[in-house]
Design a protein around this motif. Structure first.
Motif, PDB file in Angstrom:
ATOM      1  N   ALA A 404      38.099  69.172 -35.120  1.00 40.37           N
ATOM      2  CA  ALA A 404      38.842  68.886 -36.348  1.00 40.37           C
ATOM      3  C   ALA A 404      39.223  67.413 -36.418  1.00 40.37           C
ATOM      4  O   ALA A 404      39.172  66.791 -37.488  1.00 40.37           O
ATOM      5  N   MET A 405      39.590  66.830 -35.262  1.00 41.61           N
ATOM      6  CA  MET A 405      39.925  65.411 -35.228  1.00 41.61           C
ATOM      7  C   MET A 405      38.702  64.561 -35.565  1.00 41.61           C
ATOM      8  O   MET A 405      38.796  63.593 -36.343  1.00 41.61           O
ATOM      9  N   LYS A 408      38.051  64.655 -39.266  1.00 43.20           N
ATOM     10  CA  LYS A 408      38.984  63.836 -40.069  1.00 43.20           C
ATOM     11  C   LYS A 408      38.610  62.364 -40.045  1.00 43.20           C
ATOM     12  O   LYS A 408      38.940  61.621 -40.976  1.00 43.20           O
ATOM     13  N   ALA A 409      37.947  61.943 -39.000  1.00 41.86           N
ATOM     14  CA  ALA A 409      37.552  60.535 -38.898  1.00 41.86           C
ATOM     15  C   ALA A 409      36.228  60.247 -39.587  1.00 41.86           C
ATOM     16  O   ALA A 409      35.818  59.078 -39.676  1.00 41.86           O
ATOM     17  N   PRO A 413      35.684  64.139 -44.924  1.00 38.22           N
ATOM     18  CA  PRO A 413      36.190  65.191 -44.046  1.00 38.22           C
ATOM     19  C   PRO A 413      36.276  66.567 -44.700  1.00 38.22           C
ATOM     20  O   PRO A 413      36.290  67.579 -43.984  1.00 38.22           O
ATOM     21  N   ASP A 414      36.327  66.650 -46.012  1.00 37.82           N
ATOM     22  CA  ASP A 414      36.486  67.947 -46.672  1.00 37.82           C
ATOM     23  C   ASP A 414      35.158  68.590 -47.055  1.00 37.82           C
ATOM     24  O   ASP A 414      35.142  69.705 -47.584  1.00 37.82           O
ATOM     25  N   THR A 418      30.800  68.956 -42.903  1.00 43.17           N
ATOM     26  CA  THR A 418      31.397  67.996 -41.968  1.00 43.17           C
ATOM     27  C   THR A 418      31.885  68.685 -40.692  1.00 43.17           C
ATOM     28  O   THR A 418      31.743  68.163 -39.582  1.00 43.17           O
ATOM     29  N   ARG A 486      40.600  54.693 -39.557  1.00 41.79           N
ATOM     30  CA  ARG A 486      40.400  56.107 -39.869  1.00 41.79           C
ATOM     31  C   ARG A 486      40.521  56.961 -38.589  1.00 41.79           C
ATOM     32  O   ARG A 486      41.106  58.048 -38.591  1.00 41.79           O
ATOM     33  N   ARG A 489      44.160  57.236 -37.427  1.00 38.98           N
ATOM     34  CA  ARG A 489      44.911  58.175 -38.268  1.00 38.98           C
ATOM     35  C   ARG A 489      44.553  59.621 -37.905  1.00 38.98           C
ATOM     36  O   ARG A 489      45.431  60.483 -37.809  1.00 38.98           O
ATOM     37  N   ALA A 490      43.268  59.893 -37.682  1.00 37.11           N
ATOM     38  CA  ALA A 490      42.846  61.247 -37.303  1.00 37.11           C
ATOM     39  C   ALA A 490      43.462  61.657 -35.973  1.00 37.11           C
ATOM     40  O   ALA A 490      43.904  62.795 -35.798  1.00 37.11           O
ATOM     41  N   GLN A 493      47.125  62.542 -36.426  1.00 40.57           N
ATOM     42  CA  GLN A 493      47.301  63.843 -37.076  1.00 40.57           C
ATOM     43  C   GLN A 493      46.988  65.007 -36.133  1.00 40.57           C
ATOM     44  O   GLN A 493      47.555  66.097 -36.263  1.00 40.57           O
ATOM     45  N   SER A 494      46.062  64.804 -35.192  1.00 37.13           N
ATOM     46  CA  SER A 494      45.598  65.912 -34.338  1.00 37.13           C
ATOM     47  C   SER A 494      46.354  66.026 -33.019  1.00 37.13           C
ATOM     48  O   SER A 494      46.353  67.093 -32.394  1.00 37.13           O
TER      49      SER A 494
END
Length: 519
Positions: A404-405, A408-409, A413-414, A418, A486, A489-490, A493-494
């Motif tokens: 998931a991390m 996100k990078a 990501p959506d 991905t 990026r 930030r990922a 968040q993770s």
């Protein structure tokens, strides 16, 4: 007779003596020196296990001829004092005619009928047809990049060892001579296990299948009538026992000597063999089974998965739902227990070839030690099964969080693809190897703790091991992620999810007493 290459006298079996010397010997010399030989020195895993199975079949049949039925007490004595060499040599001399490589009627482990059969007498193939490591036909290259249209000459001793490995591990599929297709060899796609002693004599005692009433009809290939074309056309048949499985002519092969001396071979005749039908109630003595999606499946090698992760498969399971260990391990455990050997470690070797249908993918040999106590304690085996499962479950959660991390990078990501691309990046990255190699390094300390039923120590130790493995793997993923904005930030968040995974594994620290208030 062309090239009187008799395997009783001809040096063709590479062995390592206990003083470290490696040389080739014939069968008579091998059994005479069995208590001074530490083991076979063959380097290709399929041929190595095939040679051990050949020696076990010879030993078994020699004992039946010389001793009739024997007991565990006899094997205990041979394990301690050495094999009865006279019995083994008497058996080999009795069947001497069947151990000539180029015998016109009984060529060793071959089918003489191919020389005159209409389907094969005018056809020959390069020797690479029976070499699992060589490129031949549509088979992919495993190791050897030689061109099979330009067959080279190969020493007969080397080719014979390769042929024995081929007969055991050949995958099922197209043959197009005598029959269109044929069944696989007895060990196809199997990780075979062999207990090891300090000497070859002890190894043969540990791995020898027991005598039984049915054993007298369980004949190896050289004691059977020479197969004719009718036998090759017959329907698949069940093995009569281990001796049959260990020496089954799963393909019909006839070596063609290059000259009268028979020292080298470049061409062979080849056809479908004596197809083996499998019986789920009579598994191979060296094969273990684990629980699969639709029932018990034979343990084999798979890419990126070390065999220790399937260690419980080799241990007793009272429920019969999780594992069916190889019978050869219970033979070895019973012998060592009755021998009165102080419970210690049993060295085992696991080896074989992985294949995808007819395509050979890889071969592998692994060696590790098992506490003898684990082989006889079903409770301890269940505990080991539990703790290894915890290791697999933590890796599954770590893989999910790290993937998931990585997603996100990534730029989108959506997007629906991905996530799968991120999992592929994780699987092909360094983290899985880092995680499991870290756990593997802790295994030698974990096993004796479980064997001695030190429950608290096991729990504490394995928590610590999983924590360290997860931290190493996460660090690998973070390095793989990079340090772009990026990526940072990922990671931010993770990381809370990652720390949540590790929280149950961290030692509980006593809370600090509150300082008295002066107010």
């Amino acid at each position: 007779m062309k090239g009187r290459v008799c395997l009783l006298d001809q040096a063709w079996l590479p062995v390592r003596y206990t003083d470290g010397q490696v040389r080739e010997v014939g069968l008579l010399q091998l059994f005479a020196d069995a208590d001074r030989i530490s083991g076979l020195a063959e380097t290709t895993p399929p041929s190595l296990i095939a040679l051990y199975r050949l020696l076990l079949a010879i030993t078994h049949r020699a004992f039946i001829r010389g001793l009739g039925r024997w007991s565990i007490s006899d094997i205990k004595r041979y394990y301690r004092e050495g094999l009865p060499v006279a019995v083994l040599q008497d058996y080999l001399e009795h069947w001497r005619e069947r151990f000539y490589v180029f015998h016109p009627t009984w060529p060793f482990m071959q089918v003489a009928a191919l020389a005159t059969a209409e389907e094969t007498r005018e056809k020959s193939k390069p020797w690479t047809q029976i070499s699992l490591a060589s490129s031949n036909g549509n088979a992919p290259v495993l190791f050897d990049h030689a061109v099979d249209t330009l067959a080279t000459r190969v020493p007969v001793a080397q080719l014979l060892r390769q042929m024995l490995g081929f007969l055991q591990y050949t995958p099922g599929g197209l043959v197009k001579t005598v029959r269109d297709s044929d069944k696989a060899g007895p060990l196809a796609n199997t990780a075979a296990i062999l207990p090891l002693g300090d000497t070859l004599a002890q190894t043969l005692c540990l791995a020898l299948h027991p005598a039984s009433l049915e054993a007298e009809g369980d004949l190896p290939a050289w004691e059977r009538p020479p197969p004719d074309m009718a036998a090759l056309l017959a329907a698949p048949s069940l093995a009569t026992g281990p001796n049959d499985r260990y020496t089954r002519l799963s393909r019909a092969v006839l070596l063609l000597p290059d000259d009268e001396n028979g020292h080298t071979v470049s061409q062979i005749r080849f056809a479908a063999g004596l197809a083996l039908a499998e019986d789920e109630h009579a598994p191979d003595h060296m094969a273990s089974y684990r629980a699969g999606n639709t029932g018990m499946v034979r343990l084999g090698f798979s890419e990126g998965r070390a065999i220790w992760r399937d260690l419980p498969t080799f241990l007793p399971d009272a429920s019969g739902k999780h594992a069916l260990p190889a019978a050869v391990l219970s033979h070895a455990s019973k012998l060592l227990t009755q021998q009165g050997v102080t419970p210690g470690w049993l060295a085992v070797m696991v080896l074989g070839v992985a294949s995808d249908k007819a395509k050979l993918l890889r071969w592998r040999v692994e060696r590790f030690n098992l506490p003898q106590a684990l082989l006889g304690q079903e409770d301890a085996a269940q505990v080991l099964r539990h703790y290894l499962r915890l290791g697999e479950e933590l890796f599954g959660e770590l893989r999910k969080t790290a993937s998931a991390m990585l997603a996100k990078a990534m730029p989108d990501p959506d997007h629906k693809d991905t996530g799968s691309r991120a999992r592929t990046i994780f699987d092909n990255g360094p983290a899985p190897a880092a995680y499991f190699s870290s756990l593997e390094s802790r295994l030698p300390q974990l096993l004796p703790l479980i064997a001695n039923m030190q429950a608290d120590a096991v729990d504490h130790y394995w928590k610590e091991a999983r924590l360290a493995a997860a931290e190493i793997a996460w660090a690998s993923v973070c390095r793989q992620l990079g340090d772009s904005a990026r990526a940072l930030r990922a990671r931010a968040q993770s990381e809370p999810f990652y720390l949540g995974l590790l929280k149950p594994l961290r030692p509980v620290t006593a809370s600090q007493p509150k300082e008295p208030s002066n107010v």
